[in-house]
Motif scaffolding. Structure first.
Motif, PDB file in Angstrom:
ATOM      1  N   GLY A 162     -12.927   6.930  -6.499  1.00  0.00           N
ATOM      2  CA  GLY A 162     -14.296   6.881  -6.214  1.00  0.00           C
ATOM      3  C   GLY A 162     -14.744   6.741  -7.530  1.00  0.00           C
ATOM      4  N   GLY A 163     -15.909   6.211  -7.860  1.00  0.00           N
ATOM      5  CA  GLY A 163     -16.661   5.678  -8.996  1.00  0.00           C
ATOM      6  C   GLY A 163     -15.644   5.240  -9.899  1.00  0.00           C
ATOM      7  N   ARG A 164     -15.442   6.046 -11.079  1.00  0.00           N
ATOM      8  CA  ARG A 164     -14.682   5.388 -12.184  1.00  0.00           C
ATOM      9  C   ARG A 164     -13.217   5.538 -12.075  1.00  0.00           C
ATOM     10  N   HIS A 165     -12.805   6.197 -10.955  1.00  0.00           N
ATOM     11  CA  HIS A 165     -11.406   6.669 -10.670  1.00  0.00           C
ATOM     12  C   HIS A 165     -10.885   5.889  -9.395  1.00  0.00           C
ATOM     13  N   LEU A 166      -9.815   4.868  -9.759  1.00  0.00           N
ATOM     14  CA  LEU A 166      -9.341   4.089  -8.536  1.00  0.00           C
ATOM     15  C   LEU A 166      -7.771   4.546  -8.607  1.00  0.00           C
ATOM     16  N   ARG A 167      -6.974   3.867  -9.700  1.00  0.00           N
ATOM     17  CA  ARG A 167      -5.451   4.075  -9.569  1.00  0.00           C
ATOM     18  C   ARG A 167      -5.159   5.549 -10.174  1.00  0.00           C
ATOM     19  N   GLU A 168      -5.762   6.066 -11.020  1.00  0.00           N
ATOM     20  CA  GLU A 168      -5.474   7.447 -11.250  1.00  0.00           C
ATOM     21  C   GLU A 168      -6.108   8.368 -10.516  1.00  0.00           C
ATOM     22  N   THR A 169      -5.306   8.471  -9.304  1.00  0.00           N
ATOM     23  CA  THR A 169      -5.891   9.223  -8.368  1.00  0.00           C
ATOM     24  C   THR A 169      -4.686   9.854  -7.661  1.00  0.00           C
ATOM     25  N   VAL A 170      -4.697  11.043  -7.155  1.00  0.00           N
ATOM     26  CA  VAL A 170      -3.632  11.640  -6.538  1.00  0.00           C
ATOM     27  C   VAL A 170      -3.240  10.855  -5.293  1.00  0.00           C
ATOM     28  N   LEU A 171      -4.322  10.462  -4.171  1.00  0.00           N
ATOM     29  CA  LEU A 171      -3.927   9.537  -3.200  1.00  0.00           C
ATOM     30  C   LEU A 171      -3.253   8.302  -3.591  1.00  0.00           C
ATOM     31  N   THR A 172      -3.934   7.684  -4.454  1.00  0.00           N
ATOM     32  CA  THR A 172      -3.193   6.179  -4.853  1.00  0.00           C
ATOM     33  C   THR A 172      -2.001   6.431  -5.196  1.00  0.00           C
ATOM     34  N   ARG A 173      -1.636   7.494  -6.194  1.00  0.00           N
ATOM     35  CA  ARG A 173      -0.064   7.570  -6.724  1.00  0.00           C
ATOM     36  C   ARG A 173       0.658   7.972  -5.590  1.00  0.00           C
ATOM     37  N   LEU A 174       0.320   8.703  -4.404  1.00  0.00           N
ATOM     38  CA  LEU A 174       1.203   9.183  -3.522  1.00  0.00           C
ATOM     39  C   LEU A 174       1.376   7.688  -2.464  1.00  0.00           C
ATOM     40  N   ARG A 175       0.617   6.732  -2.455  1.00  0.00           N
ATOM     41  CA  ARG A 175       0.483   5.909  -1.610  1.00  0.00           C
ATOM     42  C   ARG A 175       1.406   4.760  -2.170  1.00  0.00           C
ATOM     43  N   ARG A 176       1.602   4.728  -3.466  1.00  0.00           N
ATOM     44  CA  ARG A 176       2.579   3.854  -3.811  1.00  0.00           C
ATOM     45  C   ARG A 176       3.960   3.797  -3.407  1.00  0.00           C
ATOM     46  N   ASP A 177       4.420   5.035  -2.890  1.00  0.00           N
ATOM     47  CA  ASP A 177       5.549   5.083  -2.041  1.00  0.00           C
ATOM     48  C   ASP A 177       5.293   4.626  -0.697  1.00  0.00           C
ATOM     49  N   LEU A 231     -16.448  -7.624   5.393  1.00  0.00           N
ATOM     50  CA  LEU A 231     -15.628  -8.420   4.254  1.00  0.00           C
ATOM     51  C   LEU A 231     -14.782  -7.201   3.829  1.00  0.00           C
ATOM     52  N   TRP A 232     -13.488  -7.961   3.389  1.00  0.00           N
ATOM     53  CA  TRP A 232     -12.477  -6.953   2.558  1.00  0.00           C
ATOM     54  C   TRP A 232     -12.406  -7.325   1.132  1.00  0.00           C
ATOM     55  N   TYR A 233     -12.099  -6.406   0.208  1.00  0.00           N
ATOM     56  CA  TYR A 233     -11.839  -6.655  -0.865  1.00  0.00           C
ATOM     57  C   TYR A 233     -11.309  -5.581  -1.673  1.00  0.00           C
ATOM     58  N   PHE A 234     -10.726  -5.951  -2.799  1.00  0.00           N
ATOM     59  CA  PHE A 234     -10.138  -4.719  -3.625  1.00  0.00           C
ATOM     60  C   PHE A 234     -10.742  -4.504  -4.892  1.00  0.00           C
ATOM     61  N   ARG A 235     -11.360  -3.359  -4.970  1.00  0.00           N
ATOM     62  CA  ARG A 235     -12.056  -2.731  -6.042  1.00  0.00           C
ATOM     63  C   ARG A 235     -11.403  -2.670  -7.382  1.00  0.00           C
ATOM     64  N   SER A 236     -11.931  -3.001  -8.630  1.00  0.00           N
ATOM     65  CA  SER A 236     -11.431  -2.761  -9.582  1.00  0.00           C
ATOM     66  C   SER A 236     -12.213  -1.980 -10.749  1.00  0.00           C
ATOM     67  N   PRO A 257      -2.497  -5.854   3.375  1.00  0.00           N
ATOM     68  CA  PRO A 257      -1.632  -4.928   2.994  1.00  0.00           C
ATOM     69  C   PRO A 257      -2.327  -4.095   1.504  1.00  0.00           C
ATOM     70  N   PRO A 258      -1.934  -2.860   1.311  1.00  0.00           N
ATOM     71  CA  PRO A 258      -1.992  -2.223   0.075  1.00  0.00           C
ATOM     72  C   PRO A 258      -1.645  -2.973  -0.986  1.00  0.00           C
ATOM     73  N   ARG A 259      -2.221  -2.666  -2.023  1.00  0.00           N
ATOM     74  CA  ARG A 259      -1.823  -3.186  -3.639  1.00  0.00           C
ATOM     75  C   ARG A 259      -1.451  -2.070  -4.518  1.00  0.00           C
ATOM     76  N   ASP A 260      -0.321  -1.714  -4.749  1.00  0.00           N
ATOM     77  CA  ASP A 260       0.195  -0.878  -5.596  1.00  0.00           C
ATOM     78  C   ASP A 260      -0.489   0.789  -5.086  1.00  0.00           C
ATOM     79  N   GLY A 261      -0.630   0.789  -3.893  1.00  0.00           N
ATOM     80  CA  GLY A 261      -1.235   1.919  -3.574  1.00  0.00           C
ATOM     81  C   GLY A 261      -2.774   2.361  -3.147  1.00  0.00           C
ATOM     82  N   VAL A 262      -3.364   0.898  -3.456  1.00  0.00           N
ATOM     83  CA  VAL A 262      -4.890   0.934  -3.361  1.00  0.00           C
ATOM     84  C   VAL A 262      -5.160   0.070  -2.214  1.00  0.00           C
TER      85      VAL A 262
END
Length: 307
Positions: free
Chosen positions: A112-127, A73-78, A9-14
């Motif tokens: 993408g790159g240095r942007h992960l949580r501070e993106t429009v898509l991630t913020r939306l998917r937190r809902d 393989l699956w992993y969560f990028r940081s 499952p996603p983590r905090d929209g990611v």
């Protein structure tokens, strides 16, 4: 790899990222991961030890796991030290298929790159209600304004084809220097090409592959507000065109010349470029769709006064 294939499952929209192991011979999984992701080589030992790398069935893999060609393989990028963007996304419209947002400056569209949580898509998917949201098109990180997302995976292709066929009307507004000798309106056409080393675009000799209609909306002293209507969709097209005309958009950290990384995150000096309107005929129900940004660009003297 589709998110539908992910066993986690996603983590905090990611959403988890996936890598498929190539048909190669490696002494261990860890050896391959350290070479494949050399810029973060040391992190893989910790990820595996913490059970933070999973197989296609969602089972964690050990640091001693063997290398298996073809394995998923699956992993969560940081991302370390990701700058927090202090601006909110405004919802302009929502139905069963479409979500229209008013994107703020400085927020990347997708991870993408240095942007992960501070993106429009991630913020939306937190809902949880927006977990299926996917972008139909994109805007530069520095650009604000209207952006479309699809909430129904079955309909996404139909909307994307509209953009591919240039059947979508898009207009932008920009604040840039006033040039008295520039006859407007102007249909500016040129050949844009990415410079070696990437990212920025420059006009070069050759058959035009980009065009922008430039109109003057108003003037305030040395500055002017322009309406920009692109007829093509080249990377950084509007920014490169105005820079080539000697009227680079106010506060652009990349055009006409790259300033520095700090300028790209100076929240007091947003790029004066706004995606004002998107309009199209809906390919599903035939309705006329028109969406306008509610944001307003700050003139350079106003931005300075607020800094």
């Amino acid at each position: 790899m589709s998110a539908a294939d992910c066993p986690l499952p996603p983590r905090d929209g990611v959403h988890a990222s996936c890598v498929v192991l190539p048909q190669e011979d490696w002494p261990s999984l860890l050896a391959y991961l350290r070479q494949r992701f050399a810029h973060v080589a040391d992190s893989w030992q910790y990820k595996l030890a913490a059970g933070e790398v999973w197989d296609a069935c969602g089972q964690p893999l050990a640091p001693t796991a063997p290398y298996r060609p073809g394995q998923r393989l699956w992993y969560f990028r940081s991302v370390d030290d990701e700058p927090v963007v202090p601006f909110d996304i405004d919802i302009l419209y929502r139905d069963a298929r479409l979500l229209v947002v008013d994107k703020p400056h400085f927020l990347a569209c997708v991870p993408g790159g240095r942007h992960l949580r501070e993106t429009v898509l991630t913020r939306l998917r937190r809902d949880p209600a927006l977990a299926a949201a996917s972008p139909i098109h994109r805007l530069d990180r520095e650009t604000a304004g209207v952006m479309l997302f699809c909430l129904d995976p079955a309909a996404r292709g139909a909307y994307q084809r509209l953009f591919e066929a240039r059947a979508v009307y898009k207009c932008y507004e920009a604040i840039a220097p006033y040039r008295a000798d520039l006859a407007l309106p102007l249909q500016h056409r040129s050949r844009l090409q990415e410079l070696p080393g990437g990212f920025v675009m420059r006009e070069v000799a050759g058959e035009p592959n980009s065009d922008t209609l430039i109109e003057l909306l108003q003037r305030r002293g040395d500055w002017a507000q322009y309406r920009l209507t692109p007829g093509s969709g080249k990377k950084h097209q509007l920014r490169a065109h105005l820079a080539a005309l000697g009227i680079a958009i106010a506060n652009d950290p990349w055009y006409p010349d790259f300033r520095n990384d700090k300028a790209a995150y100076d929240f007091s000096r947003p790029l004066a470029l706004l995606a004002r309107r998107i309009a199209f005929t809906d390919p599903i129900d035939g309705s006329e769709r028109v969406f306008d940004s509610r944001r307003q660009l700050a003139w350079p003297d106003e931005a300075s006064a607020c800094a």
